[in-house]
Scaffold this active site. Structure first.
Site, PDB file in Angstrom:
ATOM      1  N   ASP A   1      77.926  35.080  48.974  1.00  0.00           N
ATOM      2  CA  ASP A   1      78.876  36.188  49.095  1.00  0.00           C
ATOM      3  C   ASP A   1      78.177  37.487  49.465  1.00  0.00           C
ATOM      4  O   ASP A   1      76.985  37.681  49.178  1.00  0.00           O
ATOM      5  CB  ASP A   1      79.617  36.393  47.765  1.00  0.00           C
ATOM      6  CG  ASP A   1      78.667  36.640  46.616  1.00  0.00           C
ATOM      7  OD1 ASP A   1      77.630  35.955  46.549  1.00  0.00           O
ATOM      8  OD2 ASP A   1      78.948  37.520  45.784  1.00  0.00           O
ATOM      9  N   GLU A   2      78.913  38.355  50.092  1.00  0.00           N
ATOM     10  CA  GLU A   2      78.519  39.748  50.326  1.00  0.00           C
ATOM     11  C   GLU A   2      77.106  39.878  50.892  1.00  0.00           C
ATOM     12  O   GLU A   2      76.343  40.748  50.464  1.00  0.00           O
ATOM     13  CB  GLU A   2      78.616  40.553  49.012  1.00  0.00           C
ATOM     14  CG  GLU A   2      80.022  40.580  48.461  1.00  0.00           C
ATOM     15  CD  GLU A   2      80.121  41.352  47.137  1.00  0.00           C
ATOM     16  OE1 GLU A   2      81.037  42.182  47.014  1.00  0.00           O
ATOM     17  OE2 GLU A   2      79.270  41.127  46.252  1.00  0.00           O
ATOM     18  N   ALA A   3      76.774  39.018  51.896  1.00  0.00           N
ATOM     19  CA  ALA A   3      75.426  39.069  52.490  1.00  0.00           C
ATOM     20  C   ALA A   3      75.414  40.151  53.569  1.00  0.00           C
ATOM     21  O   ALA A   3      75.106  39.893  54.733  1.00  0.00           O
ATOM     22  CB  ALA A   3      75.062  37.691  53.056  1.00  0.00           C
ATOM     23  N   HIS A   4      75.716  41.376  53.162  1.00  0.00           N
ATOM     24  CA  HIS A   4      75.889  42.465  54.136  1.00  0.00           C
ATOM     25  C   HIS A   4      74.568  42.876  54.776  1.00  0.00           C
ATOM     26  O   HIS A   4      74.558  43.493  55.834  1.00  0.00           O
ATOM     27  CB  HIS A   4      76.522  43.690  53.456  1.00  0.00           C
ATOM     28  CG  HIS A   4      77.795  43.368  52.760  1.00  0.00           C
ATOM     29  ND1 HIS A   4      78.750  42.515  53.279  1.00  0.00           N
ATOM     30  CD2 HIS A   4      78.281  43.768  51.548  1.00  0.00           C
ATOM     31  CE1 HIS A   4      79.769  42.416  52.431  1.00  0.00           C
ATOM     32  NE2 HIS A   4      79.491  43.157  51.367  1.00  0.00           N
TER      33      HIS A   4
ATOM     34  N   HIS B   1      72.244  39.298  47.197  1.00  0.00           N
ATOM     35  CA  HIS B   1      72.203  39.292  45.731  1.00  0.00           C
ATOM     36  C   HIS B   1      70.902  38.695  45.215  1.00  0.00           C
ATOM     37  O   HIS B   1      70.890  37.958  44.225  1.00  0.00           O
ATOM     38  CB  HIS B   1      73.403  38.509  45.157  1.00  0.00           C
ATOM     39  CG  HIS B   1      74.715  39.223  45.327  1.00  0.00           C
ATOM     40  ND1 HIS B   1      75.127  40.236  44.492  1.00  0.00           N
ATOM     41  CD2 HIS B   1      75.693  39.077  46.248  1.00  0.00           C
ATOM     42  CE1 HIS B   1      76.329  40.668  44.885  1.00  0.00           C
ATOM     43  NE2 HIS B   1      76.687  39.994  45.956  1.00  0.00           N
TER      44      HIS B   1
END
Lengths: 484, 484
Positions: free
Chosen positions: B299-302, B236
């Site tokens: 979060d969401e560190a894909h 993000h």
């Protein structure tokens, strides 16, 4: 204080109370046999809850503190059944135009009060406030089928007590059907002795002697409940046809019937003895009935010729009127010529408009809302479901004024909860089906539509459940209600 | 009087009131800068509703009638935020251990009172009663995403006013994301000037200068709300990666991003400058933040290698602690080694148990209950629905203590309503999504579970709707609520 968000952990509105004391008296003015009797009803209930003597003082000279004042006075806006109730810390003031109004105010007062038995002496208190209350409908009824199974005088009295507590004023007794005849008729004594010996499944048969029936009528009247006797005709008559062969067209007595099918029996409308029979029965019933109504059934006459049915109802109404009563019949009588004094009781709602066009009023007992014998749901151990399952909310959440486009508020004499007994054997069975649906119908019949709603009812009835439980009343713990 | 069946036509409980008069004073003891400021908050609100002067009297010599008394006193059962409020006809008595407790009591008092503007002079009254109130959870939060779209200082202040009215005490600002960077950082000035120029769809970009941010922090603190700044890392981060090419592994600045996809960006965790960047940002944020929390996203560190992610979170927590703050992160940080001081914010509930096993506490923001950006239903003009549709009852009717078998009451620091802004452009958009769900989460965070239920909430919130309407607040008229 009841709109806070977030809700405080603890919240206590200031509450003022009236509390009974050892010197509390019940003051009555004017003192008449009826006002004194009503006062005694209140005193007896409060004596049961407390250790106090609670003497009744007729026509007291002056007001004092801590008393309960019951007064008759003229206030035409209260009508024949309304009342005003003011509770202050210094006294309770109940006013009405009639003893019936006082009686309904007493029912409210008894719901408001809570006995305090943890302390000595036992006392009783109620939150202060003021209430002004008049019923919406004149006819607030409950029908009980004592024909399919017989219920004792004692059971009927216990049911009457509950009707009175919820301000109902009509007990309609379904006294005859295919399976049984439940009222002694002196001129046709085998109706009771033979017809009364039958029932569904052959269990719980019997009949009321005329003395017993008069006892019931008086017990109800003391609680301002009019008993409406029903002799179902011309169908639903197998028990009479079993007692007297001459009432059958073929002159052959029928067998007593123990099943639950409907629509197969009929009086023989071509025989003059049938009308002699009806006149004798109605004359004796009328003599037993101080109330103004005789219910002649008239439903599901599937085994009766349509033209003969029409002539029959007209002739029966003439007999009912001859003995000074008004005819009530199930809605099918709307198809025939009836007088404007007649009353049609709707259960499906097909013939209401035809009755109204003749000037008659209707009583609403719609099966899907007001038939207390319908199962609550698929798992209900008692009841039928031909009109659907009737949960508590189904019984409560409808408005008589919008039930049918043909029927306006002024056409509606009232509302009645009907409890048929094909599957019911005991008093517990009756109350399991009645509560919490009878109380829903009682509120529909009494309270203004604008004041009531399901959420409010479900919260209030939860508190009543605790009282029912304490009093040993068997009732249905509907999952729609968060019982206390 | 609220359990009667049938409901009376008219029913008026006795009601006692406290009413403001022309001589009413607000008495404060002890008078400190904080208690005087809190008193002024009350006085200002009451002066707006009335024609009275309502002077504040510090350390009054003696009690008088018709006054409002605010008192600090020791009562350990009230904790850091609890209060006691007694309203009598003769005066209002508010007591707490802390100015925060007084402030929450004032919020309650202001909800209780009704201005009477029909009469002259304009006055104000409230029903009497007593309240004792302490919050269930210490963290009662609202998250606002100012990164997808930027909202002005004025908008944030208006939102803070509403949070305070419902006793929330944390405003979590999501200050950076792929689409925008919203806080001036002096040592990395292009974060704001370049990163701040982006937004979803290219509309409503901008950033807060440090002076503006300090103004927000102070405004919130006066209302006992701690601002929790979030810089989302390591994913993000596209806005930062657009501002500084050296933060990218390939040394090439990214384009500003105006879409709403997630999970494609990552800081370059192999470069030491990344950690210098983080230390500078966290140092400046910590200096702007009197509160004890810095939120680092997580979060969401894909697009980040799993092992590198684990080492990264540990290193970030070290930096946060170096500047005297506690690390808050989205629940994914539970997968890594974190300290017992760290706080994991659950949004899906997958990694809560792992955080708790390390001694950390959790904040509950479950998407299906507490994500205020979820659409109410299929027709909602704003919002997304990846976590489902969240109607008012969905937001209200859950208990943090039973949300997950792995998470007990003592593991829960609190509850936070999250409002992401991909689809929101205006303050009206914010409040349309927040009300009546933010108030539901506020009640879950403050009130004891046993005291609250959906039916009660839906009735209370209906009264609030009338107030929202009067104050021009744009809100969602949920069909589940019978709005007044």
């Amino acid at each position: 204080m009841n709109h806070l968000i977030p809700l405080p952990a603890s919240l206590l509105p200031t509450q003022l109370e009236f509390q009974l004391g050892p010197d509390t008296q019940i003051l009555v003015a004017p003192a008449t046999p009826e006002t004194l009797r009503v006062s005694e009803f209140l005193a007896a209930a409060l004596r049961r809850a407390t250790d106090y003597a609670l003497p009744i003082v007729p026509d007291p000279p002056a007001h004092a503190r801590d008393q309960i004042f019951l007064t008759l006075h003229d206030d035409s806006t209260l009508g024949a059944e309304g009342y005003e109730l003011n509770l202050t810390p210094d006294g309770v003031f109940l006013r009405a135009q009639t003893p019936a109004g006082l009686f309904y105010g007493i029912q409210t007062l008894l719901q408001l009060g809570a006995p305090l038995s943890a302390q000595e002496p036992k006392t009783w208190r109620a939150a202060t406030g003021s209430i002004r209350d008049v019923p919406r409908f004149a006819w607030r009824g409950a029908m009980l089928d004592v024909a399919r199974h017989f219920f004792s005088v004692q059971d009927i009295k216990r049911y009457i007590d509950w009707l009175a507590a919820y301000k109902l004023n009509r007990l309609h007794l379904h006294l005859s059907d295919d399976q049984g005849w439940r009222i002694e008729i002196k001129t046709w004594d085998k109706l009771a002795t033979i017809g009364g010996s039958g029932s569904v499944g052959g269990k719980k048969s019997g009949y009321y002697t005329q003395d017993e029936y008069r006892e019931l009528v008086a017990y109800a009247a003391e609680r301002f409940i009019v008993i409406v006797p029903e002799i179902d005709t011309p169908g639903h008559t197998n028990a009479a046809l079993a007692a007297y062969p001459e009432l059958n067209c073929d002159g052959v007595a029928r067998e007593l019937y123990t099943g639950i099918e409907v629509g197969f029996s009929s009086l023989c409308l071509d025989k003059e003895i049938t009308y002699q029979f009806l006149e004798d029965v109605i004359r004796e019933l009328a003599a037993l009935t101080p109330g103004e109504f005789i219910h002649i059934g008239g439903d599901e006459a599937h085994a009766t010729d349509k033209t003969a049915y029409t002539q029959f109802i007209a002739r029966v109404e003439t007999i009912v009127e001859k003995y000074g009563k008004r005819m009530v019949g199930w809605e099918e009588i709307g198809q025939t010529k009836i007088s404007a004094r007649a009353i049609a009781q709707l259960w499906r709602g097909e013939y209401g408009a035809q009755a109204i066009q003749q000037g008659a009023q209707v009583i609403l007992s719609p099966g899907k809302h007001a038939y207390l014998d319908m199962q609550y749901n698929e798992q209900s151990p008692l009841g039928l479901h031909w009109a659907g399952y009737v949960e508590a909310q189904d019984a409560y959440a409808w408005d008589p004024a919008t039930f049918s486009a043909d029927i306006g508020e002024s056409n509606i004499l009232g509302v009645e909860a009907a409890l048929w007994s094909e599957t019911l054997l005991t008093f517990d069975d009756i109350t399991f089906m009645a509560f919490p649906r009878l109380t829903a119908i009682a509120e529909i019949a009494w309270s203004p539509q604008a004041a009531r709603n399901w959420e409010s009812y479900r919260q209030r009835v939860a508190a009543h459940g605790a009282r029912w439980q304490a009093l040993g009343l068997h009732f249905y713990r509907s999952p729609q209600i968060d019982w206390e």
